[in-house]
Structure formats: structure tokens, C-alpha cells
Design a protein around this motif. Structure first.
Motif, PDB file in Angstrom:
ATOM      1  N   TRP A  66      81.015   1.701  22.891  1.00 32.38           N
ATOM      2  CA  TRP A  66      80.276   1.329  24.110  1.00 32.38           C
ATOM      3  C   TRP A  66      78.823   1.154  23.732  1.00 32.38           C
ATOM      4  O   TRP A  66      78.171   2.111  23.306  1.00 32.38           O
ATOM      5  CB  TRP A  66      80.443   2.431  25.155  1.00 32.38           C
ATOM      6  CG  TRP A  66      79.853   2.134  26.507  1.00 32.38           C
ATOM      7  CD1 TRP A  66      80.504   1.588  27.579  1.00 32.38           C
ATOM      8  CD2 TRP A  66      78.505   2.403  26.949  1.00 32.38           C
ATOM      9  NE1 TRP A  66      79.638   1.491  28.650  1.00 32.38           N
ATOM     10  CE2 TRP A  66      78.414   1.987  28.294  1.00 32.38           C
ATOM     11  CE3 TRP A  66      77.384   2.960  26.327  1.00 32.38           C
ATOM     12  CZ2 TRP A  66      77.242   2.100  29.033  1.00 32.38           C
ATOM     13  CZ3 TRP A  66      76.205   3.066  27.061  1.00 32.38           C
ATOM     14  CH2 TRP A  66      76.143   2.648  28.404  1.00 32.38           C
ATOM     15  N   THR A  71      71.024  -7.933  28.609  1.00 29.97           N
ATOM     16  CA  THR A  71      72.030  -8.995  28.636  1.00 29.97           C
ATOM     17  C   THR A  71      71.653 -10.131  27.680  1.00 29.97           C
ATOM     18  O   THR A  71      72.498 -10.673  26.975  1.00 29.97           O
ATOM     19  CB  THR A  71      72.201  -9.524  30.071  1.00 29.97           C
ATOM     20  OG1 THR A  71      72.650  -8.437  30.895  1.00 29.97           O
ATOM     21  CG2 THR A  71      73.195 -10.660  30.144  1.00 29.97           C
ATOM     22  N   MET A  74      72.686  -9.525  23.996  1.00 30.48           N
ATOM     23  CA  MET A  74      74.089  -9.297  23.656  1.00 30.48           C
ATOM     24  C   MET A  74      74.674 -10.301  22.660  1.00 30.48           C
ATOM     25  O   MET A  74      75.321  -9.885  21.687  1.00 30.48           O
ATOM     26  CB  MET A  74      74.920  -9.254  24.938  1.00 30.48           C
ATOM     27  CG  MET A  74      76.382  -8.977  24.685  1.00 30.48           C
ATOM     28  SD  MET A  74      77.343  -9.228  26.189  1.00 30.48           S
ATOM     29  CE  MET A  74      78.972  -9.328  25.471  1.00 30.48           C
ATOM     30  N   VAL A  78      76.312  -9.038  19.143  1.00 35.78           N
ATOM     31  CA  VAL A  78      77.724  -9.208  18.794  1.00 35.78           C
ATOM     32  C   VAL A  78      77.843  -9.631  17.334  1.00 35.78           C
ATOM     33  O   VAL A  78      78.684  -9.120  16.580  1.00 35.78           O
ATOM     34  CB  VAL A  78      78.391 -10.239  19.741  1.00 35.78           C
ATOM     35  CG1 VAL A  78      79.729 -10.700  19.182  1.00 35.78           C
ATOM     36  CG2 VAL A  78      78.575  -9.645  21.120  1.00 35.78           C
ATOM     37  N   THR A 126      73.623  -5.116  30.006  1.00 32.69           N
ATOM     38  CA  THR A 126      75.063  -5.294  29.818  1.00 32.69           C
ATOM     39  C   THR A 126      75.592  -4.230  28.871  1.00 32.69           C
ATOM     40  O   THR A 126      74.934  -3.879  27.894  1.00 32.69           O
ATOM     41  CB  THR A 126      75.357  -6.688  29.219  1.00 32.69           C
ATOM     42  OG1 THR A 126      75.055  -7.692  30.193  1.00 32.69           O
ATOM     43  CG2 THR A 126      76.816  -6.828  28.810  1.00 32.69           C
ATOM     44  N   PHE A 128      79.033  -3.303  26.447  1.00 28.99           N
ATOM     45  CA  PHE A 128      80.179  -4.007  25.851  1.00 28.99           C
ATOM     46  C   PHE A 128      80.723  -3.233  24.667  1.00 28.99           C
ATOM     47  O   PHE A 128      80.070  -2.333  24.124  1.00 28.99           O
ATOM     48  CB  PHE A 128      79.774  -5.422  25.418  1.00 28.99           C
ATOM     49  CG  PHE A 128      78.698  -5.491  24.357  1.00 28.99           C
ATOM     50  CD1 PHE A 128      77.368  -5.326  24.690  1.00 28.99           C
ATOM     51  CD2 PHE A 128      79.035  -5.708  23.024  1.00 28.99           C
ATOM     52  CE1 PHE A 128      76.372  -5.384  23.720  1.00 28.99           C
ATOM     53  CE2 PHE A 128      78.047  -5.780  22.046  1.00 28.99           C
ATOM     54  CZ  PHE A 128      76.711  -5.611  22.399  1.00 28.99           C
ATOM     55  N   CYS A 129      81.945  -3.594  24.268  1.00 27.02           N
ATOM     56  CA  CYS A 129      82.543  -3.059  23.043  1.00 27.02           C
ATOM     57  C   CYS A 129      82.231  -4.055  21.931  1.00 27.02           C
ATOM     58  O   CYS A 129      82.467  -5.256  22.081  1.00 27.02           O
ATOM     59  CB  CYS A 129      84.053  -2.899  23.206  1.00 27.02           C
ATOM     60  SG  CYS A 129      84.893  -2.452  21.660  1.00 27.02           S
ATOM     61  N   SER A 130      81.718  -3.540  20.812  1.00 27.66           N
ATOM     62  CA  SER A 130      81.308  -4.451  19.733  1.00 27.66           C
ATOM     63  C   SER A 130      82.346  -4.587  18.627  1.00 27.66           C
ATOM     64  O   SER A 130      82.068  -5.179  17.582  1.00 27.66           O
ATOM     65  CB  SER A 130      79.964  -4.003  19.148  1.00 27.66           C
ATOM     66  OG  SER A 130      80.094  -2.782  18.444  1.00 27.66           O
ATOM     67  N   TRP A 135      84.250  -8.226  22.859  1.00 27.90           N
ATOM     68  CA  TRP A 135      83.183  -8.370  23.860  1.00 27.90           C
ATOM     69  C   TRP A 135      83.551  -9.320  24.990  1.00 27.90           C
ATOM     70  O   TRP A 135      83.071  -9.157  26.119  1.00 27.90           O
ATOM     71  CB  TRP A 135      81.890  -8.847  23.192  1.00 27.90           C
ATOM     72  CG  TRP A 135      82.026 -10.212  22.569  1.00 27.90           C
ATOM     73  CD1 TRP A 135      82.420 -10.486  21.300  1.00 27.90           C
ATOM     74  CD2 TRP A 135      81.817 -11.472  23.204  1.00 27.90           C
ATOM     75  NE1 TRP A 135      82.468 -11.841  21.102  1.00 27.90           N
ATOM     76  CE2 TRP A 135      82.101 -12.475  22.244  1.00 27.90           C
ATOM     77  CE3 TRP A 135      81.401 -11.857  24.489  1.00 27.90           C
ATOM     78  CZ2 TRP A 135      81.997 -13.838  22.543  1.00 27.90           C
ATOM     79  CZ3 TRP A 135      81.305 -13.215  24.781  1.00 27.90           C
ATOM     80  CH2 TRP A 135      81.588 -14.183  23.803  1.00 27.90           C
ATOM     81  N   LYS A 139      83.282  -6.009  28.698  1.00 28.59           N
ATOM     82  CA  LYS A 139      81.853  -5.998  29.003  1.00 28.59           C
ATOM     83  C   LYS A 139      81.662  -5.786  30.492  1.00 28.59           C
ATOM     84  O   LYS A 139      82.584  -5.996  31.291  1.00 28.59           O
ATOM     85  CB  LYS A 139      81.187  -7.296  28.563  1.00 28.59           C
ATOM     86  CG  LYS A 139      81.674  -8.525  29.302  1.00 28.59           C
ATOM     87  CD  LYS A 139      80.998  -9.773  28.776  1.00 28.59           C
ATOM     88  CE  LYS A 139      81.598 -11.009  29.437  1.00 28.59           C
ATOM     89  NZ  LYS A 139      81.070 -12.258  28.875  1.00 28.59           N
TER      90      LYS A 139
END
Ligand code: CO
Length: 146
Positions: A66, A71, A74, A78, A126, A128-130, A135, A139
Motif C-alpha cells: 500500500w 495522484t 503515481m 509505478v 492516491t 495503490f499497490c505497486s 495498480w 488503487k
């Protein structure tokens, strides 16, 4: 008795309830988070987020973490996360665009992170999972509300 009541009101008025500052989010084998929005009051000086993984797949196959960022940061994060690789839990080291991040978990595991909300109110944030490719589905919006 009256002064104790006043003290209680003062305490309620001046600080957020601890529970409001503790967030929980689940993740699963279907590559999903359990919510698309997380909100904390600006009065939380410290937020503790706990990420659980209720699936069964191991973290090298269906790992989740997490990350919190602006935003606008992001897309670049990523890429940086993918380059950082599994040895770094897909978290770029010493990257100021990462506002908060947990470790990587597999099925049945959980992890948590504590971070300050200082300077985050009003920003477009934001989470997100990286893990590479996650993503797009994993997210959501993080809101520090007045
Ligand atoms: Co993931």
C-alpha cells in the motif's frame, strides 16, 4: 463533576478519536482492495493503516503493498516501483514522492504503517499497490478531510 465533563468536551473538540486515525484495508487473490476511498480527519496527527491479505496466494505471485502518493506522482512511481523490484517490496528507496508505504504481504499476512498527515490536507492523493501490473485495479482515493 462539572469540570470533568468540560474536560471531556474539550478533549473531544481538540483531538480526533484514536479510532478515526486507524484505517484498515483488505486485499485478495482477485487483485482487489476492499475499498476505493480512505478518509481521515485532518486532526489525526498520526495515521496507522493496516493492510491485510485475505487470499491464499504467496506474495511472489499475488503480493500486495500500500503506497500513498500525490495522484500526479503515481504514474512515475509505478515505473520506479517496478525498477526497485521484489527485493525492495516494489518500493523505491529514498523517494520523496512516496508519502507512506507498507511492506509486501501474501495470502494470510498483514502489515501496517504509521505516518503523519502534516501537509496532506487538500492534496489530491492516491493509494495503490505497486506490485507490477496491480495498480490498474488496486488503487483509490485518500482524503484528509477538514
Ligand atoms: Co497487489
Amino acid at each position: 463533576m462539572k469540570s470533568l465533563f468540560s474536560l471531556m468536551l474539550l478533549t473531544l473538540a481538540c483531538s480526533a478519536q484514536a479510532s478515526e486515525c486507524e484505517l484498515n484495508i483488505d486485499s485478495n487473490d482477485q487483485m482487489r482492495f476492499s475499498t476505493a476511498t480512505l478518509t481521515v480527519p485532518v486532526s489525526c496527527q498520526k495515521v496507522t493503516l493496516t493492510l491485510t491479505h485475505s487470499g491464499k496466494l504467496p506474495k511472489n505471485v499475488m503480493g500486495h503493498n500500500w503506497l500513498l502518493s500525490k495522484t500526479e506522482d503515481m504514474p512515475a512511481l509505478v515505473q520506479a516501483a517496478s525498477a526497485a523490484g521484489p527485493g525492495n517490496n516494489y518500493i523505491p528507496a529514498d523517494d520523496k514522492r512516496v508519502l507512506a508505504a507498507t511492506g509486501l504481504v501474501g495470502g494470510g499476512e498483514s502489515t501496517s504503517v504509521s505516518f503523519s498527515t502534516e501537509g496532506l490536507a487538500g492534496l489530491d492523493l492516491t493509494f495503490f499497490c505497486s506490485f507490477p501490473g496491480h495498480w490498474a485495479l488496486m488503487k483509490g482515493s485518500f482524503v484528509v478531510s477538514d
